[in-house]
Design a protein around this motif. Structure first.
Motif, PDB file in Angstrom:
ATOM      1  N   LEU A 168       0.814  -1.217   0.000  1.00 48.20           N
ATOM      2  CA  LEU A 168       0.000   0.000   0.000  1.00 48.20           C
ATOM      3  C   LEU A 168       0.847   1.266   0.000  1.00 48.20           C
ATOM      4  CD1 LEU A 168      -2.827  -0.941   2.537  1.00 48.20           C
ATOM      5  CD2 LEU A 168      -2.787  -1.238   0.055  1.00 48.20           C
ATOM      6  N   ARG A 169       2.169   1.107   0.081  1.00 50.71           N
ATOM      7  CA  ARG A 169       3.042   2.282   0.146  1.00 50.71           C
ATOM      8  C   ARG A 169       2.946   3.131  -1.131  1.00 50.71           C
ATOM      9  NH1 ARG A 169       7.035   3.503   3.487  1.00 50.71           N
ATOM     10  NH2 ARG A 169       7.071   1.414   4.377  1.00 50.71           N
ATOM     11  N   THR A 170       2.762   2.467  -2.263  1.00 52.26           N
ATOM     12  CA  THR A 170       2.631   3.171  -3.539  1.00 52.26           C
ATOM     13  C   THR A 170       1.158   3.280  -3.897  1.00 52.26           C
ATOM     14  OG1 THR A 170       4.755   2.271  -4.287  1.00 52.26           O
ATOM     15  CG2 THR A 170       3.269   3.154  -5.973  1.00 52.26           C
ATOM     16  N   PRO A 171       0.656   4.462  -4.246  1.00 54.14           N
ATOM     17  CA  PRO A 171      -0.765   4.602  -4.587  1.00 54.14           C
ATOM     18  C   PRO A 171      -1.086   3.875  -5.890  1.00 54.14           C
ATOM     19  CG  PRO A 171       0.403   6.602  -5.118  1.00 54.14           C
ATOM     20  CD  PRO A 171       1.383   5.736  -4.371  1.00 54.14           C
ATOM     21  N   ALA A 172      -2.330   3.511  -6.048  1.00 54.94           N
ATOM     22  CA  ALA A 172      -2.747   2.811  -7.269  1.00 54.94           C
ATOM     23  C   ALA A 172      -2.734   3.738  -8.482  1.00 54.94           C
ATOM     24  CB  ALA A 172      -4.137   2.207  -7.072  1.00 54.94           C
ATOM     25  N   THR A 173      -3.032   5.011  -8.258  1.00 59.24           N
ATOM     26  CA  THR A 173      -3.065   5.974  -9.367  1.00 59.24           C
ATOM     27  C   THR A 173      -2.462   7.302  -8.905  1.00 59.24           C
ATOM     28  OG1 THR A 173      -5.271   6.787  -8.777  1.00 59.24           O
ATOM     29  CG2 THR A 173      -5.155   4.949 -10.348  1.00 59.24           C
ATOM     30  N   ALA A 174      -2.034   8.112  -9.886  1.00 58.33           N
ATOM     31  CA  ALA A 174      -1.540   9.455  -9.590  1.00 58.33           C
ATOM     32  C   ALA A 174      -1.748  10.348 -10.811  1.00 58.33           C
ATOM     33  CB  ALA A 174      -0.068   9.418  -9.216  1.00 58.33           C
ATOM     34  N   ARG A 175      -2.021  11.600 -10.550  1.00 61.60           N
ATOM     35  CA  ARG A 175      -2.086  12.594 -11.634  1.00 61.60           C
ATOM     36  C   ARG A 175      -0.821  13.442 -11.518  1.00 61.60           C
ATOM     37  NH1 ARG A 175      -5.880  15.033 -14.989  1.00 61.60           N
ATOM     38  NH2 ARG A 175      -5.537  17.260 -15.422  1.00 61.60           N
ATOM     39  N   PHE A 191      -0.190   2.393 -11.093  1.00 61.25           N
ATOM     40  CA  PHE A 191       0.883   1.594 -10.505  1.00 61.25           C
ATOM     41  C   PHE A 191       0.316   0.235 -10.090  1.00 61.25           C
ATOM     42  CE2 PHE A 191       1.715   6.079  -9.794  1.00 61.25           C
ATOM     43  CZ  PHE A 191       2.989   6.217 -10.341  1.00 61.25           C
ATOM     44  N   HIS A 192       0.907  -0.803 -10.648  1.00 58.22           N
ATOM     45  CA  HIS A 192       0.403  -2.159 -10.437  1.00 58.22           C
ATOM     46  C   HIS A 192       1.370  -2.971  -9.584  1.00 58.22           C
ATOM     47  CE1 HIS A 192      -2.531  -1.542 -13.763  1.00 58.22           C
ATOM     48  NE2 HIS A 192      -1.532  -0.849 -14.312  1.00 58.22           N
ATOM     49  N   ILE A 193       0.858  -3.616  -8.559  1.00 59.78           N
ATOM     50  CA  ILE A 193       1.646  -4.568  -7.784  1.00 59.78           C
ATOM     51  C   ILE A 193       1.768  -5.849  -8.604  1.00 59.78           C
ATOM     52  CG2 ILE A 193       1.742  -5.976  -5.686  1.00 59.78           C
ATOM     53  CD1 ILE A 193       2.178  -3.028  -5.139  1.00 59.78           C
ATOM     54  N   GLY A 542      11.109  -7.613  -1.703  1.00 62.19           N
ATOM     55  CA  GLY A 542      11.643  -8.308  -2.868  1.00 62.19           C
ATOM     56  C   GLY A 542      10.721  -9.353  -3.435  1.00 62.19           C
ATOM     57  N   ARG A 543       9.575  -9.560  -2.804  1.00 60.42           N
ATOM     58  CA  ARG A 543       8.637 -10.591  -3.261  1.00 60.42           C
ATOM     59  C   ARG A 543       7.619 -10.049  -4.261  1.00 60.42           C
ATOM     60  NH1 ARG A 543       9.166 -14.848   0.954  1.00 60.42           N
ATOM     61  NH2 ARG A 543      10.639 -13.986   2.460  1.00 60.42           N
ATOM     62  N   PHE A 544       7.700  -8.760  -4.533  1.00 61.52           N
ATOM     63  CA  PHE A 544       6.845  -8.161  -5.560  1.00 61.52           C
ATOM     64  C   PHE A 544       7.567  -6.951  -6.128  1.00 61.52           C
ATOM     65  CE2 PHE A 544       5.885  -5.718  -1.784  1.00 61.52           C
ATOM     66  CZ  PHE A 544       5.705  -4.429  -2.243  1.00 61.52           C
ATOM     67  N   THR A 545       7.073  -6.453  -7.234  1.00 64.00           N
ATOM     68  CA  THR A 545       7.578  -5.201  -7.779  1.00 64.00           C
ATOM     69  C   THR A 545       6.397  -4.336  -8.171  1.00 64.00           C
ATOM     70  OG1 THR A 545       9.201  -4.242  -9.289  1.00 64.00           O
ATOM     71  CG2 THR A 545       7.748  -5.937 -10.195  1.00 64.00           C
ATOM     72  N   VAL A 546       6.674  -3.112  -8.561  1.00 64.71           N
ATOM     73  CA  VAL A 546       5.632  -2.195  -9.001  1.00 64.71           C
ATOM     74  C   VAL A 546       5.892  -1.863 -10.466  1.00 64.71           C
ATOM     75  CG1 VAL A 546       4.545   0.059  -8.683  1.00 64.71           C
ATOM     76  CG2 VAL A 546       5.374  -1.224  -6.687  1.00 64.71           C
ATOM     77  N   VAL A 547       4.898  -2.080 -11.294  1.00 63.30           N
ATOM     78  CA  VAL A 547       4.981  -1.764 -12.716  1.00 63.30           C
ATOM     79  C   VAL A 547       3.981  -0.652 -13.007  1.00 63.30           C
ATOM     80  CG1 VAL A 547       4.670  -2.615 -15.067  1.00 63.30           C
ATOM     81  CG2 VAL A 547       5.724  -4.092 -13.314  1.00 63.30           C
ATOM     82  N   GLN A 548       4.443   0.369 -13.689  1.00 58.61           N
ATOM     83  CA  GLN A 548       3.567   1.507 -13.954  1.00 58.61           C
ATOM     84  C   GLN A 548       3.166   1.565 -15.419  1.00 58.61           C
ATOM     85  OE1 GLN A 548       6.091   4.961 -13.068  1.00 58.61           O
ATOM     86  NE2 GLN A 548       6.064   5.433 -15.257  1.00 58.61           N
ATOM     87  N   SER A 549       2.037   2.188 -15.655  1.00 60.89           N
ATOM     88  CA  SER A 549       1.652   2.585 -17.007  1.00 60.89           C
ATOM     89  C   SER A 549       1.245   4.055 -16.945  1.00 60.89           C
ATOM     90  CB  SER A 549       0.493   1.734 -17.528  1.00 60.89           C
ATOM     91  OG  SER A 549      -0.673   1.928 -16.746  1.00 60.89           O
ATOM     92  N   ARG A 550       1.445   4.794 -18.044  1.00 60.44           N
ATOM     93  CA  ARG A 550       1.136   6.222 -18.032  1.00 60.44           C
ATOM     94  C   ARG A 550       0.617   6.645 -19.395  1.00 60.44           C
ATOM     95  NH1 ARG A 550       7.275   8.846 -17.893  1.00 60.44           N
ATOM     96  NH2 ARG A 550       8.008   7.836 -19.797  1.00 60.44           N
ATOM     97  N   ARG A 551      -0.216   7.670 -19.377  1.00 61.28           N
ATOM     98  CA  ARG A 551      -0.734   8.234 -20.626  1.00 61.28           C
ATOM     99  C   ARG A 551      -1.057   9.713 -20.402  1.00 61.28           C
ATOM    100  NH1 ARG A 551      -6.155   4.777 -21.465  1.00 61.28           N
ATOM    101  NH2 ARG A 551      -4.648   3.109 -21.056  1.00 61.28           N
ATOM    102  N   HIS A 552      -1.079  10.427 -21.473  1.00 61.93           N
ATOM    103  CA  HIS A 552      -1.424  11.839 -21.361  1.00 61.93           C
ATOM    104  C   HIS A 552      -2.850  11.997 -20.856  1.00 61.93           C
ATOM    105  CE1 HIS A 552       2.196  13.553 -23.046  1.00 61.93           C
ATOM    106  NE2 HIS A 552       2.162  12.671 -24.047  1.00 61.93           N
ATOM    107  N   ALA A 553      -3.023  12.962 -19.994  1.00 57.93           N
ATOM    108  CA  ALA A 553      -4.367  13.216 -19.456  1.00 57.93           C
ATOM    109  C   ALA A 553      -5.266  13.759 -20.558  1.00 57.93           C
ATOM    110  CB  ALA A 553      -4.278  14.209 -18.308  1.00 57.93           C
TER     111      ALA A 553
END
Length: 553
Positions: A168-175, A191-193, A542-553
């Motif tokens: 939960l340290r990293t938010p699911a979404t951000a603007r 941001f995807h776990i 180390g048992r998971f990572t965070v993968v992000q996706s981004r697009r223009h608003a």
């Protein structure tokens, strides 16, 4: 939609998460086996459930079975005769991977809640589990109940809390808005776990649940399937764990084969095969330094978390309670016959003796006081066996005999007759006196009820030798007794230099070889005894990572 189990377990999950932040006392599972706590029939019901398993095939959800194997030999001489389903390594891996997708895609809250439900399900069978730990490890029953049940469950819950919090340290979404000439640059980010992959937990003979639950639940809560590989002589505690986990997973709508059991014929070497398979991405191990070092060197495709051997020490400089010191050390050395990874092996005493409220005592007086206290706690066999239990392996008995040749015997080890189990391997602690330059003796791990009383020129030399031995071999615990604040500060500096946890002036109901979940770290991860700590953020991140996706608003 919130999973019903998250609603059910929200309070417990919140309490556990708060406890790891404050490091204050917290326990979710009562450690007393009293009928007032668990009910009048709980102990008898658990023993009956345990006895109903003996001599039969153990039923689990599995893939294709090769055969059934029975490998357990009880240190108490209990005839177990339980046959467990054996699968090939490839079947174990593919079965777990096939079960993975829905668990991988579940949200962290759902996974945490299911993990808590598994822990609670195990707890509902805690007396069955305690009998299994007692029979397979040689722990006295109360210790098997406490360490194998509530304390292990608390460690599992602690891992769940850390894993949940880190996800939960990293938010699911951000603007994201960056000022620029004219209109700002604006991106929407997600941001995807992403779980790391298949986990392998390699259990040990002496503490099959306490040492396995942190890794098992750290991997599960972070979205990974887990293969549980027990020690061949202590299968039942982890087989029961897998059984209860599979029940809960199925009831919660997930594939039960997210948690599977890997049993082996001793010649299989299945742990090495699984650990180095490219499809296995996480390995948790407790056991010998030899195999732990091998895993770290060879399981290169995986995140490897190991707890291995080390030389735990106590430095005696002075005390304001000599009798309390002796009682505390005697209990420490006797508890489960020194077969705890945290038990002291070397006690350093200045040749000139120590100051006490009763006057100055020579080094031999100190040694005699400790020996007398050990004799007292082991003098009555009926009472002693409820502290020292039994020696887990025949190699442990052989080790006692061999160690007696490495120093001056201060207190010989005696074989005791167990009042309930005539074939039990019960041996009292062996105490040996050696000089400070006998590092070859006290500076090599000698697992079991074997302790070296090391005489040194002074406390400074004691601390220097501790620093050298721990730097070379590693350690999980260090103790010091002193009424001099400057000595306590030097001891703390030594502990920091070699990254070992320190206990000062223990004379009451806390012992250097005990570790409390949610407050005490077990291992530092920064010396040769362990490359990870139970439990901290590094242990789960180390048992998971965070993968992000981004697009223009």
């Amino acid at each position: 939609m919130t999973h019903p189990l998250l609603t059910k377990h929200r309070d417990k999950l919140d309490a556990a998460t708060a406890a790891i932040a404050t490091r204050e006392y917290y326990s979710a599972y009562p450690e007393s086996p009293s009928p007032r706590v668990y009910g009048e029939t709980a102990a008898a019901d658990g023993k009956a459930e345990f006895e109903a398993l003996l001599g039969k095939e153990f039923a689990l959800s599995t893939g294709d079975i090769v055969d059934h194997v029975a490998t357990e030999v009880s240190p108490f001489g209990i005839d177990l005769g339980i046959h467990y389903p054996r699968m090939s390594p490839d079947t174990l891996i593919e079965t777990a991977r096939a079960a993975w997708p829905s668990w991988r895609d579940a949200d962290p809250g759902t996974r945490a809640a299911v993990c808590v439900e598994i822990l609670d399900r195990i707890h509902s069978h805690v007396f069955t589990l305690a009998n299994a730990v007692h029979a397979t490890t040689g722990q006295a029953f109360v210790m098997a109940f406490q360490a194998g049940g509530p304390h292990a469950l608390d460690r599992g819950l602690e891992a769940v809390a850390y894993g949940y919090a880190e996800q939960l340290r990293t938010p699911a979404t951000a603007r994201w808005e960056k000022p620029a000439k004219g209109e700002p640059l604006v991106m929407n980010k997600r941001f995807h776990i992403v779980p790391r992959g298949l986990g392998l937990v390699i259990g040990c003979n002496t503490f099959p649940t306490w040492n396995s639950y942190p890794g098992l639940f750290a991997s599960l809560v972070t979205g990974n399937p887990v293969i549980v590989k027990p020690h061949p002589h202590a299968v039942l505690p982890l087989a029961l764990t897998v059984k209860y986990a599979q029940e809960v997973l199925s009831e919660a709508g997930f594939d039960p084969n997210l948690v599977t059991l890997a049993v082996e014929d001793p010649s299989d070497q299945v742990a090495a095969t699984l650990a180095t398979d490219p499809r296995v991405r996480i390995v948790d191990f407790t056991g010998s330094s030899e195999f732990g070092d091998w895993l770290e060197a060879n399981a290169r495709q995986a995140e490897v978390y190991t707890e291995k051997a080390g030389i735990n020490t106590i430095v005696i400089d002075s005390t304001d309670d000599f009798k309390g010191l002796c009682r505390n050390i005697a209990f420490t050395l006797g508890l489960y016959s020194g077969q705890m990874c945290t038990t002291t092996q070397a006690i350093f005493i200045p040749e000139g003796g120590i100051d006490t409220p009763d006057g100055h005592l020579s080094a031999d007086d100190v040694i005699a006081g400790i020996a007398k206290a050990v004799e007292k706690v082991t003098g009555d066999p009926e009472r002693a066996v409820e502290l020292i239990g039994a020696i887990a392996s025949t190699q442990g008995v052989e080790r006692i005999a061999a160690a007696a040749e490495t120093g001056e015997v201060v207190l010989a080890s005696r074989r005791l007759d167990h009042p309930t189990y005539p074939d039990a391997r019960v041996h009292t602690p062996l105490l040996l006196k050696v000089p400070g330059d006998a590092k070859k003796a006290y500076g090599t791990e000698c697992f079991g009820p074997i302790t070296y009383l090391v005489t040194t020129a002074d406390t400074d030399q004691s601390l220097r030798l501790v620093g050298e031995v721990v730097a070379e071999q590693g350690a999980l615990t260090m103790g010091v007794y002193s009424t001099d604040e400057s000595v306590l500060e030097k001891a703390e500096r030594t502990a920091l230099d070699v990254a070992v946890h320190l206990s000062c002036n223990l004379t009451g109901g806390v012992f250097v070889n005990q570790s409390a979940a949610f407050s005490d770290f077990h291992g530092s991860g920064a010396n040769n005894a362990a490359n990870a700590a139970l439990t901290n953020p590094h242990y789960v991140s180390g048992r998971f990572t965070v993968v992000q996706s981004r697009r223009h608003a």
